[in-house]
Write a protein that holds these residues in place. Structure first.
Motif, mmCIF file in Angstrom:
data_model
loop_
_atom_site.group_PDB
_atom_site.id
_atom_site.type_symbol
_atom_site.label_atom_id
_atom_site.label_comp_id
_atom_site.label_asym_id
_atom_site.label_seq_id
_atom_site.Cartn_x
_atom_site.Cartn_y
_atom_site.Cartn_z
ATOM 1 N N ARG A 69 58.373 50.302 30.177
ATOM 2 C CA ARG A 69 58.621 49.857 31.544
ATOM 3 C C ARG A 69 60.083 49.506 31.808
ATOM 4 O O ARG A 69 60.397 48.901 32.839
ATOM 5 C CB ARG A 69 57.782 48.622 31.840
ATOM 6 N N MET A 70 60.949 49.848 30.898
ATOM 7 C CA MET A 70 62.314 49.378 31.035
ATOM 8 C C MET A 70 63.296 50.443 30.558
ATOM 9 O O MET A 70 63.018 51.203 29.636
ATOM 10 C CB MET A 70 62.495 48.099 30.201
ATOM 11 N N MET A 71 64.446 50.467 31.187
ATOM 12 C CA MET A 71 65.551 51.301 30.742
ATOM 13 C C MET A 71 66.767 50.382 30.620
ATOM 14 O O MET A 71 67.091 49.628 31.544
ATOM 15 C CB MET A 71 65.853 52.406 31.748
ATOM 16 N N PHE A 72 67.420 50.420 29.477
ATOM 17 C CA PHE A 72 68.574 49.562 29.212
ATOM 18 C C PHE A 72 69.775 50.447 28.919
ATOM 19 O O PHE A 72 69.725 51.305 28.035
ATOM 20 C CB PHE A 72 68.276 48.641 28.022
ATOM 21 N N GLN A 73 70.847 50.267 29.688
ATOM 22 C CA GLN A 73 72.072 51.023 29.461
ATOM 23 C C GLN A 73 73.198 50.060 29.119
ATOM 24 O O GLN A 73 73.324 48.996 29.728
ATOM 25 C CB GLN A 73 72.478 51.814 30.707
ATOM 26 N N LYS A 74 74.004 50.488 28.162
ATOM 27 C CA LYS A 74 75.132 49.651 27.765
ATOM 28 C C LYS A 74 76.345 50.543 27.552
ATOM 29 O O LYS A 74 76.249 51.597 26.921
ATOM 30 C CB LYS A 74 74.812 48.888 26.486
ATOM 31 N N MET A 75 77.498 50.110 28.064
ATOM 32 C CA MET A 75 78.738 50.835 27.861
ATOM 33 C C MET A 75 79.814 49.845 27.460
ATOM 34 O O MET A 75 80.036 48.838 28.145
ATOM 35 C CB MET A 75 79.182 51.557 29.130
ATOM 36 N N GLU A 76 80.441 50.109 26.330
ATOM 37 C CA GLU A 76 81.530 49.262 25.850
ATOM 38 C C GLU A 76 82.802 50.095 25.830
ATOM 39 O O GLU A 76 82.849 51.161 25.229
ATOM 40 C CB GLU A 76 81.268 48.766 24.429
ATOM 41 N N ASP A 77 83.821 49.606 26.457
ATOM 42 C CA ASP A 77 85.122 50.261 26.432
ATOM 43 C C ASP A 77 86.069 49.354 25.659
ATOM 44 O O ASP A 77 86.667 48.432 26.227
ATOM 45 C CB ASP A 77 85.623 50.493 27.852
ATOM 46 N N ASN A 78 86.144 49.585 24.365
ATOM 47 C CA ASN A 78 86.999 48.763 23.504
ATOM 48 C C ASN A 78 88.421 49.292 23.578
ATOM 49 O O ASN A 78 88.733 50.345 23.042
ATOM 50 C CB ASN A 78 86.507 48.819 22.054
ATOM 51 N N ASP A 79 89.272 48.579 24.247
ATOM 52 C CA ASP A 79 90.658 49.003 24.398
ATOM 53 C C ASP A 79 91.442 48.534 23.177
ATOM 54 O O ASP A 79 92.085 47.493 23.185
ATOM 55 C CB ASP A 79 91.251 48.430 25.678
ATOM 56 N N SER A 80 91.347 49.304 22.118
ATOM 57 C CA SER A 80 92.017 48.940 20.870
ATOM 58 C C SER A 80 93.206 49.839 20.586
ATOM 59 O O SER A 80 93.690 49.885 19.464
ATOM 60 C CB SER A 80 91.016 49.000 19.713
ATOM 61 N N ARG A 81 93.677 50.554 21.581
ATOM 62 C CA ARG A 81 94.788 51.474 21.384
ATOM 63 C C ARG A 81 96.087 50.678 21.258
ATOM 64 O O ARG A 81 96.412 49.852 22.103
ATOM 65 C CB ARG A 81 94.871 52.422 22.573
ATOM 66 N N HIS A 82 96.828 50.933 20.171
ATOM 67 C CA HIS A 82 98.138 50.307 20.004
ATOM 68 C C HIS A 82 98.977 51.077 18.990
ATOM 69 O O HIS A 82 98.454 51.817 18.159
ATOM 70 C CB HIS A 82 98.018 48.835 19.606
ATOM 71 N N VAL A 83 100.269 50.889 19.094
ATOM 72 C CA VAL A 83 101.238 51.478 18.177
ATOM 73 C C VAL A 83 102.064 50.323 17.631
ATOM 74 O O VAL A 83 102.447 49.414 18.369
ATOM 75 C CB VAL A 83 102.153 52.496 18.902
#
Length: 80
Positions: free
Chosen positions: A38-52
């Motif tokens: 009876r359920m739909m679960f959506q998850k989106m993680e945008d881990n901004d780990s870009r570095h120099v």
């Protein structure tokens, strides 16, 4: 994800220069969808780990290895 690093030694290994980059194409994105009865679960993680980063290391009192193998155990091996 793409991470890369390059290092180079100078002045007889006294100075070390290292250039490194983490997540260069910004691929650290996690997405998933969970379906149940009876359920739909959506998850989106945008881990901004870009570095120099650039690091410089200087080593003080660098001494070369002084071990000069003389075969001190050869007499003992010959005795056996």
């Amino acid at each position: 994800m793409l991470s890369i690093s390059v290092s180079k030694d100078f002045f007889k290994r006294r100075l070390n220069v290292k250039l490194s980059g983490n997540d260069l194409f910004n691929g650290g994105i996690n997405r998933f969808t969970l379906y149940s009865n009876r359920m739909m679960f959506q998850k989106m993680e945008d881990n901004d780990s870009r570095h120099v980063s650039l690091s410089l290391r200087y080593r003080f009192n660098v001494t070369p290895s002084r071990y000069r193998g003389t075969g001190a155990g050869n007499a003992e091996k010959n005795r056996l």
